[in-house]
Design an enzyme around this catalytic site. Sequence first.
Site, PDB file in Angstrom:
ATOM      1  N   HIS A  74      26.569  41.087  48.327  1.00 36.99           N
ATOM      2  CA  HIS A  74      25.509  40.120  48.007  1.00 36.99           C
ATOM      3  C   HIS A  74      25.144  39.266  49.213  1.00 36.99           C
ATOM      4  O   HIS A  74      24.134  38.576  49.185  1.00 36.99           O
ATOM      5  CB  HIS A  74      25.897  39.266  46.794  1.00 36.99           C
ATOM      6  CG  HIS A  74      27.228  38.589  46.908  1.00 36.99           C
ATOM      7  ND1 HIS A  74      28.414  39.259  47.084  1.00 36.99           N
ATOM      8  CD2 HIS A  74      27.578  37.286  46.854  1.00 36.99           C
ATOM      9  CE1 HIS A  74      29.426  38.410  47.130  1.00 36.99           C
ATOM     10  NE2 HIS A  74      28.940  37.210  46.996  1.00 36.99           N
ATOM     11  N   ASP A 151      36.529  36.167  49.010  1.00 38.32           N
ATOM     12  CA  ASP A 151      37.787  35.848  48.345  1.00 38.32           C
ATOM     13  C   ASP A 151      37.690  36.137  46.849  1.00 38.32           C
ATOM     14  O   ASP A 151      38.657  36.577  46.227  1.00 38.32           O
ATOM     15  CB  ASP A 151      38.222  34.404  48.604  1.00 38.32           C
ATOM     16  CG  ASP A 151      37.144  33.369  48.284  1.00 38.32           C
ATOM     17  OD1 ASP A 151      35.950  33.738  48.189  1.00 38.32           O
ATOM     18  OD2 ASP A 151      37.494  32.186  48.151  1.00 38.32           O
ATOM     19  N   GLY A 152      36.517  35.945  46.277  1.00 40.56           N
ATOM     20  CA  GLY A 152      36.353  36.243  44.851  1.00 40.56           C
ATOM     21  C   GLY A 152      36.674  37.693  44.548  1.00 40.56           C
ATOM     22  O   GLY A 152      37.417  37.997  43.608  1.00 40.56           O
ATOM     23  N   ASN A 181      35.671  31.257  50.803  1.00 42.69           N
ATOM     24  CA  ASN A 181      34.861  30.050  50.587  1.00 42.69           C
ATOM     25  C   ASN A 181      35.207  29.330  49.290  1.00 42.69           C
ATOM     26  O   ASN A 181      34.581  28.331  48.948  1.00 42.69           O
ATOM     27  CB  ASN A 181      33.360  30.366  50.718  1.00 42.69           C
ATOM     28  CG  ASN A 181      32.864  31.321  49.649  1.00 42.69           C
ATOM     29  OD1 ASN A 181      33.397  31.376  48.536  1.00 42.69           O
ATOM     30  ND2 ASN A 181      31.820  32.080  49.973  1.00 42.69           N
ATOM     31  N   LYS A 243      31.232  27.545  51.334  1.00 41.13           N
ATOM     32  CA  LYS A 243      30.045  28.228  50.834  1.00 41.13           C
ATOM     33  C   LYS A 243      28.846  27.331  51.130  1.00 41.13           C
ATOM     34  O   LYS A 243      28.916  26.109  50.928  1.00 41.13           O
ATOM     35  CB  LYS A 243      30.214  28.478  49.325  1.00 41.13           C
ATOM     36  CG  LYS A 243      29.337  29.587  48.766  1.00 41.13           C
ATOM     37  CD  LYS A 243      29.905  30.126  47.454  1.00 41.13           C
ATOM     38  CE  LYS A 243      28.970  31.119  46.793  1.00 41.13           C
ATOM     39  NZ  LYS A 243      29.599  31.783  45.626  1.00 41.13           N
ATOM     40  N   SER A 345      50.225  69.261  40.766  1.00 38.96           N
ATOM     41  CA  SER A 345      49.550  69.654  39.521  1.00 38.96           C
ATOM     42  C   SER A 345      48.133  70.143  39.795  1.00 38.96           C
ATOM     43  O   SER A 345      47.634  71.050  39.128  1.00 38.96           O
ATOM     44  CB  SER A 345      49.481  68.466  38.552  1.00 38.96           C
ATOM     45  OG  SER A 345      50.753  68.163  38.038  1.00 38.96           O
ATOM     46  N   GLU A 366      43.641  55.797  42.128  1.00 45.58           N
ATOM     47  CA  GLU A 366      42.463  56.654  42.124  1.00 45.58           C
ATOM     48  C   GLU A 366      41.262  55.979  42.772  1.00 45.58           C
ATOM     49  O   GLU A 366      40.422  56.637  43.392  1.00 45.58           O
ATOM     50  CB  GLU A 366      42.120  57.076  40.690  1.00 45.58           C
ATOM     51  CG  GLU A 366      43.169  57.966  40.032  1.00 45.58           C
ATOM     52  CD  GLU A 366      44.400  57.211  39.522  1.00 45.58           C
ATOM     53  OE1 GLU A 366      44.367  55.955  39.495  1.00 45.58           O
ATOM     54  OE2 GLU A 366      45.389  57.862  39.156  1.00 45.58           O
ATOM     55  N   PHE A 391      41.964  60.833  34.859  1.00 44.54           N
ATOM     56  CA  PHE A 391      42.191  59.630  35.655  1.00 44.54           C
ATOM     57  C   PHE A 391      41.040  59.329  36.604  1.00 44.54           C
ATOM     58  O   PHE A 391      41.019  58.280  37.244  1.00 44.54           O
ATOM     59  CB  PHE A 391      43.529  59.734  36.392  1.00 44.54           C
ATOM     60  CG  PHE A 391      44.668  60.013  35.454  1.00 44.54           C
ATOM     61  CD1 PHE A 391      44.689  59.417  34.193  1.00 44.54           C
ATOM     62  CD2 PHE A 391      45.683  60.891  35.775  1.00 44.54           C
ATOM     63  CE1 PHE A 391      45.718  59.682  33.285  1.00 44.54           C
ATOM     64  CE2 PHE A 391      46.711  61.161  34.884  1.00 44.54           C
ATOM     65  CZ  PHE A 391      46.730  60.561  33.631  1.00 44.54           C
ATOM     66  N   GLN A 427      46.252  62.160  28.702  1.00 44.49           N
ATOM     67  CA  GLN A 427      46.158  63.038  29.876  1.00 44.49           C
ATOM     68  C   GLN A 427      44.979  64.008  29.792  1.00 44.49           C
ATOM     69  O   GLN A 427      44.770  64.809  30.697  1.00 44.49           O
ATOM     70  CB  GLN A 427      47.443  63.868  30.046  1.00 44.49           C
ATOM     71  CG  GLN A 427      48.734  63.118  29.790  1.00 44.49           C
ATOM     72  CD  GLN A 427      49.013  62.025  30.801  1.00 44.49           C
ATOM     73  OE1 GLN A 427      49.105  62.279  31.979  1.00 44.49           O
ATOM     74  NE2 GLN A 427      49.124  60.786  30.330  1.00 44.49           N
TER      75      GLN A 427
END
Lengths: 615, 615
Positions: A74, A151-152, A181, A243, A345, A366, A391, A427
């Site tokens: 943003h 940081d958010g 900020n 900020k 797998s 993932e 997954f 699964q």
Amino acid sequence: MPVQTSLNIPALMNIATRLRIDSVRSTTEAASGHPSTCCSAAEIVAALFFAEMRYDAADPQNPENDRFVLSKGHAAPILYAAWAEAGFVKRDELLKLRRFDSDLEGHPTPRLPFVDVATGSLGQGLGAGVGIALNARRIASDYRTYVLLGDGESAEGSVWEAGDVASFHKLDSLCGITDMNALGQSGPTHLQHDVEALADRWRAFGWNAIAVDGHDLPALLEALDKARQTRGRPTMIVARTLKGKGVSVMEGKGGWHGKALKKGEELDSALAELQSQFVPEEGPAHRPEPPRPSRRPAPKEGTVGASIYRLGDSVATREAYGSAIARLAATDDRIVALDADVKNSTFSDKFEQQQPHRFYQNFIAEQAMIGAAMGLASRGAIPFPSTFAAFLTRAYDFIRMAAISNLNIKVAGSHAGVSIGEDGPSQMALEDLAMMRAQPNIAVLYPCDGVSTEKLVERMAYHPGPAYMRTSRPKTPVIYGPDETFTVGGLKVLRQSGADVTTVVGAGVTVFEALKAYDELKAQGIAIRVIDLYSLQPIDGETLRRCARETQGRVITVEDHYPGGGIGDAVASAIAVDGFTIKRLAVPEIPRSGSPEELLDRFGISARHIIAAVR
Amino acid sequence: MPVQTSLNIPALMNIATRLRIDSVRSTTEAASGHPSTCCSAAEIVAALFFAEMRYDAADPQNPENDRFVLSKGHAAPILYAAWAEAGFVKRDELLKLRRFDSDLEGHPTPRLPFVDVATGSLGQGLGAGVGIALNARRIASDYRTYVLLGDGESAEGSVWEAGDVASFHKLDSLCGITDMNALGQSGPTHLQHDVEALADRWRAFGWNAIAVDGHDLPALLEALDKARQTRGRPTMIVARTLKGKGVSVMEGKGGWHGKALKKGEELDSALAELQSQFVPEEGPAHRPEPPRPSRRPAPKEGTVGASIYRLGDSVATREAYGSAIARLAATDDRIVALDADVKNSTFSDKFEQQQPHRFYQNFIAEQAMIGAAMGLASRGAIPFPSTFAAFLTRAYDFIRMAAISNLNIKVAGSHAGVSIGEDGPSQMALEDLAMMRAQPNIAVLYPCDGVSTEKLVERMAYHPGPAYMRTSRPKTPVIYGPDETFTVGGLKVLRQSGADVTTVVGAGVTVFEALKAYDELKAQGIAIRVIDLYSLQPIDGETLRRCARETQGRVITVEDHYPGGGIGDAVASAIAVDGFTIKRLAVPEIPRSGSPEELLDRFGISARHIIAAVR
């Protein structure tokens, strides 16, 4: 500190001020956007783009350029302002921010040549940064990778997945900077301005962490210098910022997230305030030398080679997949593979055995795996990340953003459907086709045998843009000969006659249920047409419509997937324009543990149910 | 240590041995499953179930019972063995593990009364544990919540999201135990046996962390005791263990993940080895007193009350949603709301203002938000987690598992589709309907105005099982009167006549495009039928088919969503059995920034395009 003293700090301070002015101006012109989050990052961006990073400003795609990922997407206006300051974007263009006729969108996308991956869904930039840094190793380049985080967004678990993977791979060419900020969208962040608490998290995750005042340019430059000199682990610079810094109406204040200044008095007084922050310069800023132009050979497509299967062999498509990517990689060094601790797998361990240096382990993470694949793809690699298809739901937001970026990632999901058997529903992927097909530019492939799998692996590798392959757990017979060809967007009509009473469309394991039904019905004197729909998206609607016409408008679909969004919907979508009748067989409810055969039958997708549907 | 000395350690050791024997036996009988990961956790499970936890073994659903979540769900056999040891499960039943006719599935599901949330997708248990612990506060119970995690799954970012939220909410009734056996599925974990490195991560995330030898029962009991006495923060016990402990063929060895011992010699010698580990007991284990039977009043349904909107008012459905959940909560204290730092965009801040103690902030961590909602729902709350619909993709695996658990979560996603405008594609949900509709038991609602939103909020709250509501960013006119009724599974025919040439089906913002098209076409003497399909799943197929029949088999769908899996597919699925012709208008490609009107038109879903389709 030799690096800092040779730099012209006042010039950098003025660049930071100009970046603020451009961010404020462009968002006001757009009447929306995020000036406050740009202002907190102005010194950081100035230090990175005009003192630290080595890049050719006229050629943002130079493979040797240092890379920058704006994870806090943003703050796009300041990214655009930096490229205007660097000379690549025309300054006038900045005032077209967020307009339909400009590529300067609300959040960055790779429509812009200086953006590697689209951001704006928070918490994804570091994962991409990991992949970009891994790519530097792959191509033996010394470019560095910088990621600017908020940081958010550091509340997103994906950030810590990437942090864990980066420290495991000892990615010392990776440097994160957190613009701390202290203000999220709707209120203060959890840690607010506790830079040491956040730095401790990074240290615990194996990083070098440095806390600094994010508006202190010499401190930032010193931290970047230390990061560059740190070996064996990545560095996170935790920068305490305000900020809205520099504009007193919003500096350090709540209620200013995603809010442009109003034209008139509000804008004018902010601009006057910023103008007053210019300082006398002692000459130009000293930018690092750009890298030399790259002289890398043009890439060439590889091949999986001749089929290793014979008609009647029995092999699981997941195993054929693992074997195929390993063979393909031997002929094209852009091919890389990524795992999330299930390589034995998915059979991606076959790749690891052949190409250990192009195989990246992400442990059970993932999002980190797909994020790294996105970063790798953005820099020219052709990554095959794979795990259980179930997954991949964990990484759907990453897949969505990869689609928005149209990145060249080749995702594979194994153990699809109830045919996995006893492990139970957690699964079993029963929504993966819906999830992938919902993204309009993802190619969705679902081979049923070893030969179609290996051929489609090759096709998907060189299909431009994102692709998905669904593989199955059980072994299935090889039904295609070694010279059969497959295309993204194709299908195979496996059985047909002039007397067919219906068309049965399956894919993967249900192809064999359809073939069983064919045999049983044939013995009873009933002919059906059988289609292997190995490409769900794009889909060969023309052939489907022709078959539907030739079988009296009757079509049956059968899939090891829930009813919504899978093969039934894909076929209906392709043929509904002509008003044909479709009957759909799919897993109608949440399944449970049991044997594969038991489950196929119990949930209505076995040969027996196809026969009943035909009747 | 008074607690430990009063306990009979030899009895607990023997319980651990019995748990191992049952786990080994049942997986061998099933010929699949995870004995090795059960064996590493045997002392931990023995300590929890037979020395630490207060629960009524005859009534696993007693609201005052301490709760246990098996986050490492593949260790299901030891969970079943513990409940057999406690007397709730018949020991014989253990040998039906993983069979279709038994509820003892490969991974735990709430078919079993002692399972709150299905696990098996790793990294989800702690998030659910946070919700279960928050619920203890809601109902003012002193039950404690225990979560058993694997070290492998601790690579999942969702674990750290939950850790961050738990420390923010100071959940000292929550205790995690990490079974750090150092082996993942395909190889060693990143941190292997470095218990202090993992403990440091938990400390950095604000937890009390204690490293212990996970096979040392007195040490485990002491750690659990310390956890119980810790105030103001949750505790993580990091237990160093050996995978396969007690069975030398697999103890501490790779290659034994998800592998049952073979019948015959392999099983027999393992059982003999385990039998030899029994020790003389000094009397029975002393289990804590069970809680008193609960005397809580039976819950009663609440109401949103009379509509606060009048025909012709203009209100965004997201705002009507926020207002409705706040009013509903005033009449039913099971209603809770959860946010991921966008409460001022989703309008869930209206709820927070009214019910601050039942509003849970999760910061930008969508998986933590859905996970906490799952835990809350599993204990009788009716949670409404909400964020931008696009960011629900981040939590799709949690939503999938909530569906498998059939949990009563009521998810709301705002800012759907291109109609959000300038922020660009990263913020636009264009696959959320597909994603939700792919789960067969999720009710999918998409109201277009304020009245239908508030009525459907009430309906979804009391609809059994998971539900999803999609809301929009722009304001839309109120078109329904205050007495209009809405049902899950219903639709509204807004315009109809005997002369209708086609049926146009929209929902949300496209209802208004359809109404505009109706007006324009009417002026030209063409009548169309207009349907508001506010419930996509379940869907009123009967009315759709009737309308299709009455409009010459012609149907047009129009949706602010990609073509795959949304309204077009839902309608096609409902009516295709009768072979009608469908034309679909949907967002065909990845969109970009622009104004809402511009985007609706550019991507083919505005009134203009509907009119063209009708013609």
